[in-house]
Design a protein around this motif. Structure first.
Motif, PDB file in Angstrom:
ATOM      1  N   LYS A  55     -14.963  11.465  67.997  1.00 14.47           N
ATOM      2  CA  LYS A  55     -13.930  10.441  68.014  1.00 14.47           C
ATOM      3  C   LYS A  55     -14.334   9.112  67.396  1.00 14.47           C
ATOM      4  O   LYS A  55     -13.568   8.141  67.454  1.00 14.47           O
ATOM      5  CB  LYS A  55     -13.468  10.215  69.465  1.00 14.47           C
ATOM      6  CG  LYS A  55     -12.859  11.458  70.098  1.00 14.47           C
ATOM      7  CD  LYS A  55     -11.695  11.989  69.261  1.00 14.47           C
ATOM      8  CE  LYS A  55     -11.142  13.282  69.807  1.00 14.47           C
ATOM      9  NZ  LYS A  55     -10.012  13.791  68.992  1.00 14.47           N
ATOM     10  N   GLY A  56     -15.503   9.058  66.801  1.00 16.52           N
ATOM     11  CA  GLY A  56     -15.883   7.828  66.115  1.00 16.52           C
ATOM     12  C   GLY A  56     -17.376   7.565  66.160  1.00 16.52           C
ATOM     13  O   GLY A  56     -18.018   7.716  67.197  1.00 16.52           O
ATOM     14  N   ARG A  61     -14.358   6.770  61.568  1.00 16.92           N
ATOM     15  CA  ARG A  61     -13.365   6.907  62.614  1.00 16.92           C
ATOM     16  C   ARG A  61     -13.065   8.396  62.804  1.00 16.92           C
ATOM     17  O   ARG A  61     -13.476   9.227  62.001  1.00 16.92           O
ATOM     18  CB  ARG A  61     -12.094   6.144  62.237  1.00 16.92           C
ATOM     19  CG  ARG A  61     -12.299   4.631  62.196  1.00 16.92           C
ATOM     20  CD  ARG A  61     -11.000   3.913  61.927  1.00 16.92           C
ATOM     21  NE  ARG A  61     -11.186   2.468  61.928  1.00 16.92           N
ATOM     22  CZ  ARG A  61     -10.214   1.584  61.740  1.00 16.92           C
ATOM     23  NH1 ARG A  61      -8.962   2.017  61.527  1.00 16.92           N
ATOM     24  NH2 ARG A  61     -10.466   0.296  61.766  1.00 16.92           N
ATOM     25  N   GLN A 111     -20.031   6.334  68.897  1.00 17.92           N
ATOM     26  CA  GLN A 111     -19.780   5.063  69.580  1.00 17.92           C
ATOM     27  C   GLN A 111     -18.875   5.181  70.812  1.00 17.92           C
ATOM     28  O   GLN A 111     -18.770   4.252  71.592  1.00 17.92           O
ATOM     29  CB  GLN A 111     -19.142   4.081  68.597  1.00 17.92           C
ATOM     30  CG  GLN A 111     -20.045   3.711  67.439  1.00 17.92           C
ATOM     31  CD  GLN A 111     -21.301   2.996  67.917  1.00 17.92           C
ATOM     32  OE1 GLN A 111     -21.222   1.879  68.452  1.00 17.92           O
ATOM     33  NE2 GLN A 111     -22.454   3.621  67.735  1.00 17.92           N
ATOM     34  N   PRO A 113     -15.421   5.193  71.214  1.00 17.73           N
ATOM     35  CA  PRO A 113     -14.443   4.097  71.216  1.00 17.73           C
ATOM     36  C   PRO A 113     -13.557   4.134  72.465  1.00 17.73           C
ATOM     37  O   PRO A 113     -13.045   5.187  72.844  1.00 17.73           O
ATOM     38  CB  PRO A 113     -13.610   4.359  69.949  1.00 17.73           C
ATOM     39  CG  PRO A 113     -14.480   5.229  69.092  1.00 17.73           C
ATOM     40  CD  PRO A 113     -15.282   6.056  70.033  1.00 17.73           C
ATOM     41  N   GLN A 115     -10.581   3.119  72.976  1.00 19.78           N
ATOM     42  CA  GLN A 115      -9.193   3.537  72.761  1.00 19.78           C
ATOM     43  C   GLN A 115      -9.055   5.045  72.646  1.00 19.78           C
ATOM     44  O   GLN A 115      -7.959   5.593  72.801  1.00 19.78           O
ATOM     45  CB  GLN A 115      -8.619   2.870  71.504  1.00 19.78           C
ATOM     46  CG  GLN A 115      -9.241   3.308  70.190  1.00 19.78           C
ATOM     47  CD  GLN A 115     -10.470   2.500  69.803  1.00 19.78           C
ATOM     48  OE1 GLN A 115     -11.081   1.861  70.673  1.00 19.78           O
ATOM     49  NE2 GLN A 115     -10.814   2.508  68.526  1.00 19.78           N
ATOM     50  N   GLU A 116     -10.169   5.748  72.356  1.00 12.97           N
ATOM     51  CA  GLU A 116     -10.136   7.208  72.242  1.00 12.97           C
ATOM     52  C   GLU A 116     -10.395   7.899  73.577  1.00 12.97           C
ATOM     53  O   GLU A 116      -9.995   9.044  73.786  1.00 12.97           O
ATOM     54  CB  GLU A 116     -11.172   7.682  71.223  1.00 12.97           C
ATOM     55  CG  GLU A 116     -10.939   7.217  69.790  1.00 12.97           C
ATOM     56  CD  GLU A 116      -9.862   8.036  69.095  1.00 12.97           C
ATOM     57  OE1 GLU A 116      -9.356   8.998  69.712  1.00 12.97           O
ATOM     58  OE2 GLU A 116      -9.537   7.712  67.947  1.00 12.97           O
ATOM     59  N   SER A 169     -17.317   3.834  77.516  1.00 15.70           N
ATOM     60  CA  SER A 169     -18.061   3.921  76.259  1.00 15.70           C
ATOM     61  C   SER A 169     -19.551   3.765  76.503  1.00 15.70           C
ATOM     62  O   SER A 169     -20.379   4.467  75.908  1.00 15.70           O
ATOM     63  CB  SER A 169     -17.584   2.837  75.288  1.00 15.70           C
ATOM     64  OG  SER A 169     -16.210   2.947  75.031  1.00 15.70           O
TER      65      SER A 169
END
Length: 407
Positions: A55-56, A61, A111, A113, A115-116, A169
């Motif tokens: 997811k990043g 991204r 990372q 993220p 938001q993910e 995260s």
């Protein structure tokens, strides 16, 4: 072609290479970290990390990760087990550099993220609910949870919803830094590209990473108390699992146990339990046995699904087969037939190249070697009738067998 080749980078990353004539290549990382390496309060973390690394990263991204291999017809995948996590790619030979660079980016620079996380946790929660709707799969997890009561090996790989909803995260990055490090991983490759080229790419994309040391707090499971449980799930079909603790992956008795397992409930339609429970009586549609080996213990299990009214009859027939194997040694001709079937199945299994590639990583991770098929055949041929009798009397001992039934 030549057999397997091995190499270790200066930072401790071990590489195993299997040359093939095919232009389709398989490669990836097998990490020495799984469900049993989670700490209290983070059950499901290994699986969470496996999902979120797609997811990043610091360089990509999720959309770019998704398309990196797909755009050239390749595949990117991963899975989590009790003691390992594997991230891998399948692709045409010409795209090796792309695959290696991407895989290194995922295991080193993910990372997680924020938001993910919420979206992906919802996906995992759906996976958990779907699993609960499938009693034929759920019963395996419940059985191991009872078999290793209170131990990390008993934990469900998917985790617990209330804990998953708390993961951040920072939690994901911490687990990655602790476990996804060169000395705690193996890189496997199966394909046509020369070995020197594979090593060169890994030197380029991961060779500069520090060696580090994975956090390993594994302890062997404690004492085992056999159990017999029946749970009411109100399903149309009853599901049953019968089994015992078994041998670790380093125990030489695993080989006769594999033979015993194959003879009793393996994939052949002539397995003893298939004959007794299906062909002769029509009590079941499916009956199968399996052996799972961990680094310090193992599981032998037999599953069958049947009409709730036939559960006790099936169990009785099964225990009769157990007694036959405990009481009577195989004749010379019977033993030869059992070995011939198992060796044939092993040989046919090599046609599944993806499974073979994944096996490279797991085997080299734990044994630091990989036997040729011929060497595996020789170990099977060395098993004696008395070896099988000894294993049957230990693993199929009525006093140590456990049973779990969903009705």
């Amino acid at each position: 072609m030549a057999h397997h080749q091995f190499y270790t980078l200066s930072n401790g990353l071990r590489i195993i290479y299997q040359p093939t004539v095919s232009t389709v290549s398989y490669c990836g990382f097998t990490v020495n970290a799984g469900t049993r390496d989670e700490f209290s309060g983070e059950f499901g973390m290994a699986h969470f990390v496996e999902h979120l690394i797609f997811k990043g990263t610091a360089h990509r991204r999720s959309w770019h990760i998704l398309n990196r291999m797909e755009n050239v017809g390749g595949e990117l995948n991963a899975y989590t087990a009790k003691e390992e996590t594997t991230v891998y790619a399948v692709f045409l030979e010409e795209h090796l550099s792309r695959a290696v660079e991407l895989l290194c980016d995922l295991v080193l620079h993910s990372q997680f993220p924020a938001q993910e996380i919420e979206r992906e946790v919802e996906v995992i929660l759906d996976e958990i609910n779907s699993y609960k709707d499938n009693p034929a799969e759920l019963i395996y997890d419940e059985f191991e949870n009872l078999l290793f009561s209170g131990h990390a090996l008993g934990h469900n790989i998917l985790g617990e919803p209330e804990e998953l909803l708390r993961f951040t995260s920072q939690d994901g990055r911490r687990f990655l830094r602790q476990q996804y490090i060169p000395s705690n991983m193996v890189f496997f490759f199966m394909g046509h590209t020369p070995f020197k080229r594979v090593i060169s790419l890994l030197e380029k994309y991961i060779g500069g990473e520090p060696e580090g040391k994975g956090i390993n707090h594994r302890v062997a499971p404690g004492g085992y108390t056999p159990f017999a449980e029946r749970r009411i799930l109100d399903t149309f079909q009853a599901h049953a699992l019968v089994g015992n603790r078994a041998y670790s992956m380093f125990d030489e008795r695993r080989v006769p146990l594999f033979l015993l397992n194959n003879m009793l409930g393996g994939p052949g339609m002539n397995s003893r339990l298939n004959i007794a429970l299906r062909e002769k009586t029509g009590c079941v549609y499916t009956v199968e046995s399996s052996v799972t080996s961990y680094t310090d213990t193992g599981v032998f299990a037999i599953y069958f699904g049947t009409d709730p009214k036939k559960v006790d009859r099936c169990l009785s027939l099964m225990h009769k087969e157990f007694k036959r194997l405990r009481d009577t040694a195989l004749s010379i001709s019977q033993l030869a037939a059992v070995k011939k079937q198992f060796i044939g199945q092993m040989g046919v299994g090599t046609e599944n190249r993806e499974s073979m590639a994944l096996g490279l990583g797991k085997t080299f991770l734990h044994y630091n070697k990989y036997d040729t098929l011929e060497e595996s055949f020789r170990r099977v041929e060395a098993v004696t009738a008395s070896d099988l009798l000894e294993v049957a009397n230990e693993i199929l001992d009525e006093k140590s067998i456990s049973t779990l039934v969903f009705v």
